[in-house]
Motif scaffolding. Structure first.
Motif, short mmCIF file in Angstrom:
data_model
loop_
_atom_site.label_atom_id
_atom_site.label_comp_id
_atom_site.label_asym_id
_atom_site.label_seq_id
_atom_site.Cartn_x
_atom_site.Cartn_y
_atom_site.Cartn_z
N TRP A 225 51.74 35.89 36.53
CA TRP A 225 50.79 36.04 37.84
C TRP A 225 49.56 37.27 37.52
CZ3 TRP A 225 48.56 34.25 41.83
CH2 TRP A 225 47.96 35.28 42.80
N GLU A 226 50.04 38.12 36.97
CA GLU A 226 48.67 39.21 36.54
C GLU A 226 47.90 38.60 35.71
OE1 GLU A 226 48.48 41.89 38.17
OE2 GLU A 226 50.33 41.91 39.18
N SER B 68 46.70 35.44 35.44
CA SER B 68 46.17 34.36 36.23
C SER B 68 44.81 34.64 36.86
CB SER B 68 47.04 33.54 37.23
OG SER B 68 47.12 34.57 38.14
N PRO B 69 43.89 33.64 36.76
CA PRO B 69 42.81 34.11 37.28
C PRO B 69 42.68 33.94 39.16
CG PRO B 69 42.92 31.41 36.74
CD PRO B 69 43.95 32.29 36.35
N PHE B 70 43.86 33.67 39.48
CA PHE B 70 44.03 33.94 41.16
C PHE B 70 44.46 35.31 41.15
CE2 PHE B 70 45.69 29.38 39.99
CZ PHE B 70 44.75 28.97 40.79
N ALA B 71 44.99 36.00 40.34
CA ALA B 71 45.26 37.54 40.53
C ALA B 71 44.29 38.20 40.51
CB ALA B 71 46.38 37.89 39.43
N ALA C 173 40.95 37.09 41.08
CA ALA C 173 40.39 36.98 42.34
C ALA C 173 41.08 37.73 43.46
CB ALA C 173 40.40 35.55 42.64
N ALA C 174 42.18 37.93 43.41
CA ALA C 174 42.82 38.59 44.60
C ALA C 174 42.38 40.24 44.66
CB ALA C 174 44.27 38.47 44.51
#
Length: 552
Positions: free
Chosen positions: A533-534, A536-539, A541-542
């Motif tokens: 998760w860390e 990933s691009p989603f993390a 962005a978050a």
């Protein structure tokens, strides 16, 4: 003075010439000095007046009477608390049973097949499953006293809404799921209340009494539902049962206010501690807390609020995993029979709704008798010195193996309108004897850790809720495919209960476990998932969004 000495003489004579220790302690002899008209002081030497204060027995009576009165009040309140748990369970099963009866005319109205009816009934268990762990967590954090009325308000409201959404399949399933979520907190919250106030040696009776409310609810639901549907239509059934829940809430809150005013100590026991000691003090007292909240607990004192529930330690524990499977096997039998029994009797006996429901009354009546016997027998054996583990596993063995034998017998005897006595008797005996689990399975959470009993029950009830989803639907699918109730309803339960008996006997434990001292570190898969998760691009962005919000 003479009169006083005379009274003393008469009193001592009436008591055998000897003053009891309490009387001797109360005698007050003092020297009284007098001044004569000539100015000479008398009484400082040879002249003394004995002033005797006679004992006042009546001064001790109010203390004793007050203590007895307090004990009687405490006992009466505890009985009402147990009644509150039993009546909440009663309402819970009333609101489940009414749908198993009403689904017959509802399904006929909307043209549902057995598969569709099974899916609609199983929607309840999606919410029931989803709220198991949160329900246990809330009961530990807030106390079952606070969680139970909130859950009951949710499921009673959902019950009353069913007639309004029955025409829309999505809305109906969603309402059933909300109803299940409300009922999901009842077992954890009631177990929490019992664990806080009942010692281990008396817990089987308290648990059996509370859970007997489930059978009473089934009886009331099976008696009242057909009559209400026949007289007023099926929508009235849900409005009425929802209103009964509102009456229960009013009674329960009045009871809590009465306890708070007249027995504040008992009221505090039902709540988590308002404050806890420092972390170091809690750490140094861990062993003592383990004893208090474990096998030897007497249920006194508020349980301290913990910074976190050690769910990873629960999942690493083999006895907890064994208990979860035991719960799964027990609930497969219970949920599938509860959901399909009226339909089974309607189909096999060719009777109308009223007579099918009346026949379905027999198992819960047997369950009430078995519940009372299980609690009394279990606590009696422990009081006579039988090992706790032997009693619990013996009771659970009875609740699994004897029902299995009766189910297998039911598959071998006819169940027709002309000849159904033996089949109905076997089903009744099987469901009744399964109630011995109240002195086995349902006491084991408190045996392992009274401190986390409600959280443990919430966790194992996750596994116990799965049969409500897959079991109830599977029975409908199997019956559509085979047309045989023995293969669809009886055989799966028999197989699972035999396996459950072996698992509970060999792998479960009734010894206290200090979960606070157990390994509660993240699992390997958690660490790997977090790392992915860390990266990933989603993390990313978050994190960027969080930084933007922080700047503003």
């Amino acid at each position: 003075m003479a009169l006083q000495l005379r009274r003393q003489h008469l009193w001592l004579k009436s008591h055998g010439g000897r003053a009891p220790s309490t009387a001797r302690a109360s005698l007050d002899v003092r020297c009284v000095a007098r001044t004569t008209p000539t100015g000479r002081r008398e009484g400082t030497g040879s002249t003394r007046e004995a002033v005797v204060q006679l004992p006042r027995k009546q001064e001790e009576r109010p203390v004793v009477e007050s203590t007895l009165s307090t004990q009687e009040t405490r006992l009466a309140f505890k009985r009402q608390l147990h009644l509150a748990g039993a009546s909440a369970f009663c309402l819970s099963n009333m609101d489940k049973t009414n749908f198993t009866v009403a689904i017959i005319p509802i399904g006929a109205s909307f043209g549902w097949s057995p598969t569709v009816a099974g899916l609609v009934q199983s929607a309840f268990f999606y919410g029931f499953l989803a709220m198991q762990v949160p329900g246990g967590l809330l009961s530990v954090r807030m106390g079952g006293r606070n969680v139970l009325p909130r859950g009951l308000a949710v499921w009673s409201t959902a019950t009353a809404l069913i007639p309004l959404v029955a025409g829309n399949m999505t809305a109906l399933c969603a309402t059933r799921a909300v109803m299940g979520a409300g009922e999901a907190v009842a077992p954890s919250s009631i177990i929490d209340m019992i664990s806080r106030s009942v010692p281990a040696a008396e817990r089987a009776s308290a648990v059996s009494f509370a859970f007997a409310g489930l059978h009473v609810g089934s009886i009331i639901g099976l008696i009242a539902s057909p009559a209400i549907i026949t007289s007023f239509g099926w929508p009235a059934l849900f409005y009425l049962f929802g209103g009964v829940g509102a009456l229960w809430l009013f009674w329960f809150e009045n009871l809590m206010r009465d306890i708070e005013q007249r027995d504040p100590e008992l009221y505090r026991q039902l709540l988590p501690a308002a404050s806890t000691a420092s972390a170091s003090a809690a750490s140094s007292a861990a062993a003592e807390e383990h004893v208090d909240y474990g096998h030897g607990s007497h249920g006194h004192g508020a349980l301290p609020v913990q910074p976190g529930i050690p769910y990873r330690a629960f999942l690493r524990s083999r006895p907890v995993r064994a208990l979860a499977f035991t719960h799964f096997a027990h609930n497969w039998f219970h949920f599938t029979m509860l959901s399909w029994l009226p339909t089974y009797f309607t189909s096999t006996l060719s009777v109308d709704l009223m007579h099918a429901a009346q026949t379905a009354l027999l198992p819960p009546i047997a369950g009430i008798v078995a519940s009372a016997a299980a609690g009394t027998l279990g606590d009696g054996l422990i009081a006579r010195g039988a090992p706790l583990a032997v009693v619990r596993k013996g009771m659970q063995g009875v609740s699994f193996l004897l029902p299995t034998a009766f189910l297998l017998a039911a598959t071998q005897v006819p169940c027709t309108p002309e000849d159904s006595t033996l089949a109905v008797a076997c089903i009744t005996a099987a469901l009744g004897l399964s109630s011995f689990s109240l002195a086995g399975l349902y006491c084991t959470h408190g045996d392992m850790s009274t401190k986390y009993a409600s959280a443990l029950l919430g966790l194992t009830n996750v596994a116990g809720s799965v049969p409500g989803i897959i079991g109830v639907a599977t029975v409908g699918m199997l019956y559509d495919a085979t047309g045989e109730w023995s293969l669809a309803l009886f055989m799966p339960s028999a197989v699972l209960m035999v396996i459950g008996a072996v698992v509970y006997t060999t792998l479960a434990s009734n010894d206290p476990i200090d979960f606070d001292a157990a390994d509660n570190s993240p699992f390997q898969w958690e660490t790997e998932l977090r790392q992915k998760w860390e990266a990933s691009p989603f993390a990313a962005a978050a994190r960027a969004f969080k930084a933007l919000v922080a700047r503003q």
